[in-house]
Write a protein that holds these residues in place. Structure first.
Motif, PDB file in Angstrom:
ATOM      1  N   LYS A 129      39.975  49.962  46.610  1.00 16.15           N
ATOM      2  CA  LYS A 129      41.128  50.080  45.722  1.00 16.15           C
ATOM      3  C   LYS A 129      41.332  48.790  44.934  1.00 16.15           C
ATOM      4  N   GLU A 130      41.246  47.660  45.629  1.00 15.48           N
ATOM      5  CA  GLU A 130      41.440  46.355  45.000  1.00 15.48           C
ATOM      6  C   GLU A 130      40.087  45.874  44.475  1.00 15.48           C
ATOM      7  N   VAL A 143      48.958  44.437  37.855  1.00 14.25           N
ATOM      8  CA  VAL A 143      48.316  45.726  38.095  1.00 14.25           C
ATOM      9  C   VAL A 143      48.339  46.019  39.591  1.00 14.25           C
ATOM     10  N   ARG A 144      48.891  47.180  39.966  1.00 14.03           N
ATOM     11  CA  ARG A 144      49.035  47.539  41.386  1.00 14.03           C
ATOM     12  C   ARG A 144      48.149  48.750  41.696  1.00 14.03           C
ATOM     13  N   PRO A 145      46.969  48.522  42.214  1.00 11.10           N
ATOM     14  CA  PRO A 145      45.992  49.602  42.378  1.00 11.10           C
ATOM     15  C   PRO A 145      46.398  50.657  43.396  1.00 11.10           C
ATOM     16  N   HIS A 146      47.295  50.329  44.312  1.00 12.99           N
ATOM     17  CA  HIS A 146      47.665  51.303  45.342  1.00 12.99           C
ATOM     18  C   HIS A 146      48.657  52.339  44.833  1.00 12.99           C
ATOM     19  N   CYS A 159      36.648  48.318  39.619  1.00  8.87           N
ATOM     20  CA  CYS A 159      36.739  49.718  39.208  1.00  8.87           C
ATOM     21  C   CYS A 159      37.305  50.498  40.393  1.00  8.87           C
ATOM     22  N   GLY A 160      38.590  50.322  40.638  1.00  7.23           N
ATOM     23  CA  GLY A 160      39.214  50.827  41.850  1.00  7.23           C
ATOM     24  C   GLY A 160      39.307  52.339  41.915  1.00  7.23           C
ATOM     25  N   LEU A 183      52.826  51.185  38.148  1.00 11.69           N
ATOM     26  CA  LEU A 183      51.449  50.687  38.138  1.00 11.69           C
ATOM     27  C   LEU A 183      51.368  49.230  37.708  1.00 11.69           C
ATOM     28  N   TYR A 215      47.742  53.755  41.917  1.00 10.57           N
ATOM     29  CA  TYR A 215      46.843  54.443  40.981  1.00 10.57           C
ATOM     30  C   TYR A 215      46.297  55.703  41.629  1.00 10.57           C
TER      31      TYR A 215
END
Length: 354
Positions: free
Chosen positions: A261-262, A217-220, A265-266, A212, A222
């Motif tokens: 996602k990006e 921070v890597r939202p994909h 608040c993803g 993550l 999450y």
């Protein structure tokens, strides 16, 4: 090994959405999998048999639109359990021949779960009795939603607070502990008495929570339940590859528009339908257990649900394949898990036309 030909697998946990989103993603699943358990957390949620059957027709239309022959993919529908789900609705669902399970979302646990259950044994006893009587599985999103509980501990605490009392009250109820993410979850399912099973996603087998935050921070990466420590990932790999019939494939593939996602608040969810079997093959090969992949992907799920195993096949070939950076998604795009990375395997997907 340069190729694997296996009984065609099924996906026992899948999000397809509806409308343009459904049309954009359903082909990725239908070309690899023969059947899929379809999650009911739409807006509004699929709470009745009538709604489930209507949604099923939407899916079949989208499958045909994706160029996949209708007989090559079967959506297995579910109902969304609420505090007010009746025993009669459970019986109607069973009698329909197209609804195969009921999904428990604790209220507020994940995407579109606002209408979920607030007190399982307090409000849902009649529905649970009907499920147990007709042999229909209860699929549980196994996290407590108490805001005072650390997000990394919510699955383990769910076992004590919900699973143990549920199994005590309904010992013959079929329960699938969906997308388990912890050593506690894996060991609970392994050792539980009665008809208990679990699905495991590719992301929870391949990544720990460091994914993550690698480079930012890597939202994909999450999803909910969130990725956990390495010790938990290792326990999941052992469970999935160990040959136990209690563990089987469920991608929890969940498409979200890139912009959602990006976002500040993803949304939670990883999109894996495109390359699911290649991801699982990578996880199994990493521990030298490719010989266990077919049972996990193709045998254990239908056996637990009481359905016949598939008779056709899917072939995986050893061929380095780059995951696309993004995919079309209605009038926008979505980013698949591991976008831009290379996988060692590729599924020879079904290209039969409707």
């Amino acid at each position: 090994m340069t190729s694997i030909t296996m009984t065609r697998p099924d996906d026992w946990h899948l999000h397809l959405r509806d409308g343009e989103a459904l049309a954009a993603v359903v082909g990725d699943t239908a070309r690899q999998f023969s059947r899929a358990i379809i999650m009911p957390n739409l807006r509004p949620p699929v709470t009745t048999t009538e709604q489930a059957l209507a949604y099923r027709e939407h899916i079949l239309t989208a499958v045909a639109g994706a160029g996949v022959a209708a007989e090559r993919f079967t959506p297995l529908m579910t109902l969304y359990l609420t505090n007010n789900t009746s025993a009669e609705e459970i019986r109607l669902a069973k009698a329909s021949g197209h609804v195969y399970a009921v999904k428990l979302y604790p209220a507020g646990a994940t995407t579109n779960s606002d209408a979920g259950v607030t007190d399982l044994l307090g409000h849902c006893t009649a529905a649970l009795e009907a499920l147990q009587a007709c042999g229909m599985p209860l699929l549980v999103h196994g996290e407590v939603t108490d805001p005072g509980i650390d997000v990394f501990d919510r699955e383990a605490i769910f076992i004590d607070r919900v699973m143990v009392p549920l199994r005590r009250a309904f010992p013959e109820l079929k329960v699938v502990f969906e997308h388990i993410t912890t050593r506690e979850g894996a060991h609970y399912v392994r050792d539980a008495e009665g008809p208990v099973a679990a699905t495991i996603t590719p992301q929870h087998m391949l990544y720990n929570r460091n994914a993550l935050f690698t480079g930012g921070v890597r939202p994909h990466w999450y999803c909910l339940p969130i990725l956990k420590r390495e010790v938990h990932r290792e326990a999941l790999v052992e469970a999935a590859t160990g040959g136990s019939p209690r563990f089987f494939l469920g991608t929890d593939s969940a498409p979200h528009a890139r912009g959602l996602k990006e976002h500040a608040c993803g949304c939670a969810g990883c999109y894996t339908a495109l390359h699911a079997m290649a991801l699982y093959a990578q996880a199994f090969e990493a521990v030298d257990r490719l010989d266990k992949l077919e049972a996990f992907a193709s045998f254990h799920g239908p056996d637990f649900y009481g359905l016949p195993r598939n008779t056709d096949t899917l072939t995986l070939v050893r061929e380095e394949t780059r995951v696309p950076d993004e995919l079309p998604f209605g009038n926008t795009t979505l980013v698949p898990l591991a976008a831009g990375e290379s996988l060692a395997w590729r599924a020879l997907v079904d290209t039969a036309t409707a």
